[in-house]
Design a protein around this motif. Structure first.
Motif, PDB file in Angstrom:
ATOM      1  N   PRO A 111       0.796  -1.295  -0.115  1.00  0.00           N
ATOM      2  CA  PRO A 111       0.012   0.134   0.068  1.00  0.00           C
ATOM      3  C   PRO A 111       0.647   1.368  -0.041  1.00  0.00           C
ATOM      4  N   ASP A 112       2.016   1.233   0.629  1.00  0.00           N
ATOM      5  CA  ASP A 112       2.957   2.637   0.613  1.00  0.00           C
ATOM      6  C   ASP A 112       3.832   2.361  -0.682  1.00  0.00           C
ATOM      7  N   GLY A 113       3.525   1.600  -1.630  1.00  0.00           N
ATOM      8  CA  GLY A 113       4.392   1.701  -3.000  1.00  0.00           C
ATOM      9  C   GLY A 113       5.373   1.162  -3.062  1.00  0.00           C
ATOM     10  N   ARG A 114       5.747  -0.099  -2.324  1.00  0.00           N
ATOM     11  CA  ARG A 114       7.078  -0.595  -2.183  1.00  0.00           C
ATOM     12  C   ARG A 114       6.878  -1.885  -2.881  1.00  0.00           C
ATOM     13  N   HIS A 115       7.862  -2.515  -3.271  1.00  0.00           N
ATOM     14  CA  HIS A 115       7.846  -3.881  -3.714  1.00  0.00           C
ATOM     15  C   HIS A 115       7.904  -4.910  -2.535  1.00  0.00           C
ATOM     16  N   TYR A 116       6.940  -6.096  -3.034  1.00  0.00           N
ATOM     17  CA  TYR A 116       7.178  -7.138  -1.941  1.00  0.00           C
ATOM     18  C   TYR A 116       8.240  -8.032  -2.543  1.00  0.00           C
ATOM     19  N   PHE A 117       8.981  -8.858  -1.751  1.00  0.00           N
ATOM     20  CA  PHE A 117      10.095  -9.562  -2.090  1.00  0.00           C
ATOM     21  C   PHE A 117       9.131 -11.048  -2.885  1.00  0.00           C
ATOM     22  N   PRO A 118       9.737 -11.617  -3.801  1.00  0.00           N
ATOM     23  CA  PRO A 118       8.831 -12.780  -4.425  1.00  0.00           C
ATOM     24  C   PRO A 118       8.922 -14.000  -3.467  1.00  0.00           C
TER      25      PRO A 118
END
Lengths: 309, 149
Positions: A111-118
């Protein structure tokens, strides 16, 4: 000389620009989600097909629906700790909008616009339909909130830089939802959707390259267990050729293999999910798996190896 | 000459050690295979309706299982540090990092088998008992058994 420095600076700036551009996290705009009445019963089916509980349930307790997180996931890049996704207002996803959730599941963006780790297998979930994602969100909202914050991931540099994940996504995610193959039966397509998308079977059953991306030519051909010791078996017809579709169906229901054994290791958690699916969905997955051409997996040393105690 | 003898001796000794470790690994695996025979070779066949329910055969299989399961903590005390040559399964090194937890996974299996001896009176009740035993075998295999191919 000066000219060369200048040129270098320009190249570096362009490189940084390309990096910045390549790594912009993708989102699903709230406005793109038309009015919709979610189907909570289907949300439960999506939850089971997706195996969310395998990772997000509180470890070492029997309740699959207690999604407080906390499981430690070792990987070649460091140890991830699975977060709380219960509807708790402070530590869980209780305050999330539907668009926040759809973006997390299908784009791997927070939600704060960062990538999650795969390690969160969104590279598979991206193939799920938006309707399934919305139903799943409605279902998760019906579960009990679990208090408690999970510890941070323990990742060394540079794997701890989330922006770098943008490059990984650019390399290994096509960003395309599942498209049906009109030349195949509806049940085959349902199976392909479940196995490749929500079931994320390829995430474990494929070899990975040094960057942690699935080796596309050996998808489903098995490989070393990314979580530690041992091997994840080949599930193309190379190995499952003498399993009938019924055998695969029964395995997904009970964990029993035709040669008189039962799934252990991380597959035990998967069976706890697939055993909850409808018989029709299990049959569809079996039909799809039976259609996978035989593919040779990566080589493994055949000699018994001395282990480090 | 002396040196050659010493070197050969040392080599033989280390080969001997590896063979002994193989023996330990084989012994551990054979115990599990024996359990597999009773569980899948006898009980599962009845559960799936492939062989008719026979109380004496079921009782014998349950008694065999109970006796074998009781041996797990002792048979798995030494760490062979090798896998059985060309085997499908092996033991996780986690067993010897946390042997008390490994041993603790045996008690629930024994309890499920003892319960089954009282409740398995036909194919349907055997199925319930079988699933209960299997769930406890899996609880150990999930953490401590490793697939090798």
């Amino acid at each position: 000389m000066l000219r060369r420095i200048l040129l270098g600076l320009i190249v570096a700036a362009a490189g940084a620009g390309i990096f910045w551009w390549l790594t912009i996290p993708a989102v699903v705009a709230p406005a793109s989600l038309a009015a919709y009445t979610p189907n909570v019963a289907n949300g439960l089916a999506v939850f089971n097909a997706g195996g969310c509980s395998s990772c997000h349930a509180v470890p070492s307790q029997p309740d699959r629906l207690k999604l407080g997180g906390g499981l430690a996931m070792p990987s070649p890049f460091g140890t991830f700790t699975v977060p709380n996704i219960s509807p708790d207002l402070t530590e869980g996803i209780g305050r999330w909008s539907e668009a926040d959730f759809v973006t997390a599941l299908l784009k791997g963006t927070s939600p704060d616009g960062r990538h999650y780790f795969p390690a969160f297998p969104y590279a598979s979930y991206q193939q799920a339909s938006v309707a399934d994602a919305r139903d799943l969100f409605a279902y998760l909202k019906t579960l009990a909130p679990v208090a408690g914050k999970t510890p941070d991931h323990d990742l060394p540099f540079p794997f701890n830089i989330r922006r770098n994940v943008g490059i990984w996504k650019w390399l290994f995610m096509d960003g395309k939802p599942f498209t049906a193959d009109a030349s195949r039966s509806p049940s085959w397509n349902r199976g392909a959707y479940l196995v490749n998308g929500l079931g994320h079977c390829a995430e474990c059953h494929s070899p990975r390259n040094v960057l942690g991306g699935i080796v596309a030519t050996q998808r489903f051909a098995g490989g070393p267990n990314p979580e530690g010791e041992g091997w994840v078996p080949n599930i193309t017809q190379k190995r499952l050729g003498d399993w009938s579709a019924k055998d695969i169906e029964y395995f997904l229901e009970s964990g029993q293999t035709p040669d008189g054994d039962t799934a252990g290791g991380s597959m035990a958690r998967v069976i706890r999910n697939t055993s909850q699916l409808s018989p029709g969905d299990r049959a569809a997955m079996a039909e799809y798996l039976k259609s996978l051409p035989p593919v040779e997996g990566p080589p493994r040393s055949s000699k018994a190896k001395q282990k480090e105690g | 000459m002396k040196r050659v003898l010493v070197v050969t001796g040392v080599l033989l000794l280390s080969v001997g050690a590896v063979v002994a470790q193989q023996d330990v690994a084989v012994q551990q695996q054979n115990l599990m295979k024996a359990q597999g025979k009773n569980m899948y070779g006898v009980l599962l066949k009845v559960v799936k309706g492939e062989t008719p329910f026979d109380q004496a055969a079921v009782n014998a299989a349950l008694a065999g299982l109970e006796a074998d399961v009781a041996k797990i903590p002792t048979v798995f005390t030494p760490n062979p540090k090798v896998d059985v040559v060309d085997a499908t399964f092996g033991s996780s090194q986690k067993i010897w990092q946390n042997k008390p937890d490994f041993d603790a996974k045996v008690t629930p299996v024994t309890k499920a088998i003892v319960d089954a001896k009282g409740t398995a009176k036909d194919a349907a009740s055997l199925k319930v008992a079988f699933d209960a035993i299997q769930a406890k075998c899996t609880d150990c295999h999930e953490t401590y058994r490793v697939k090798l191919k």
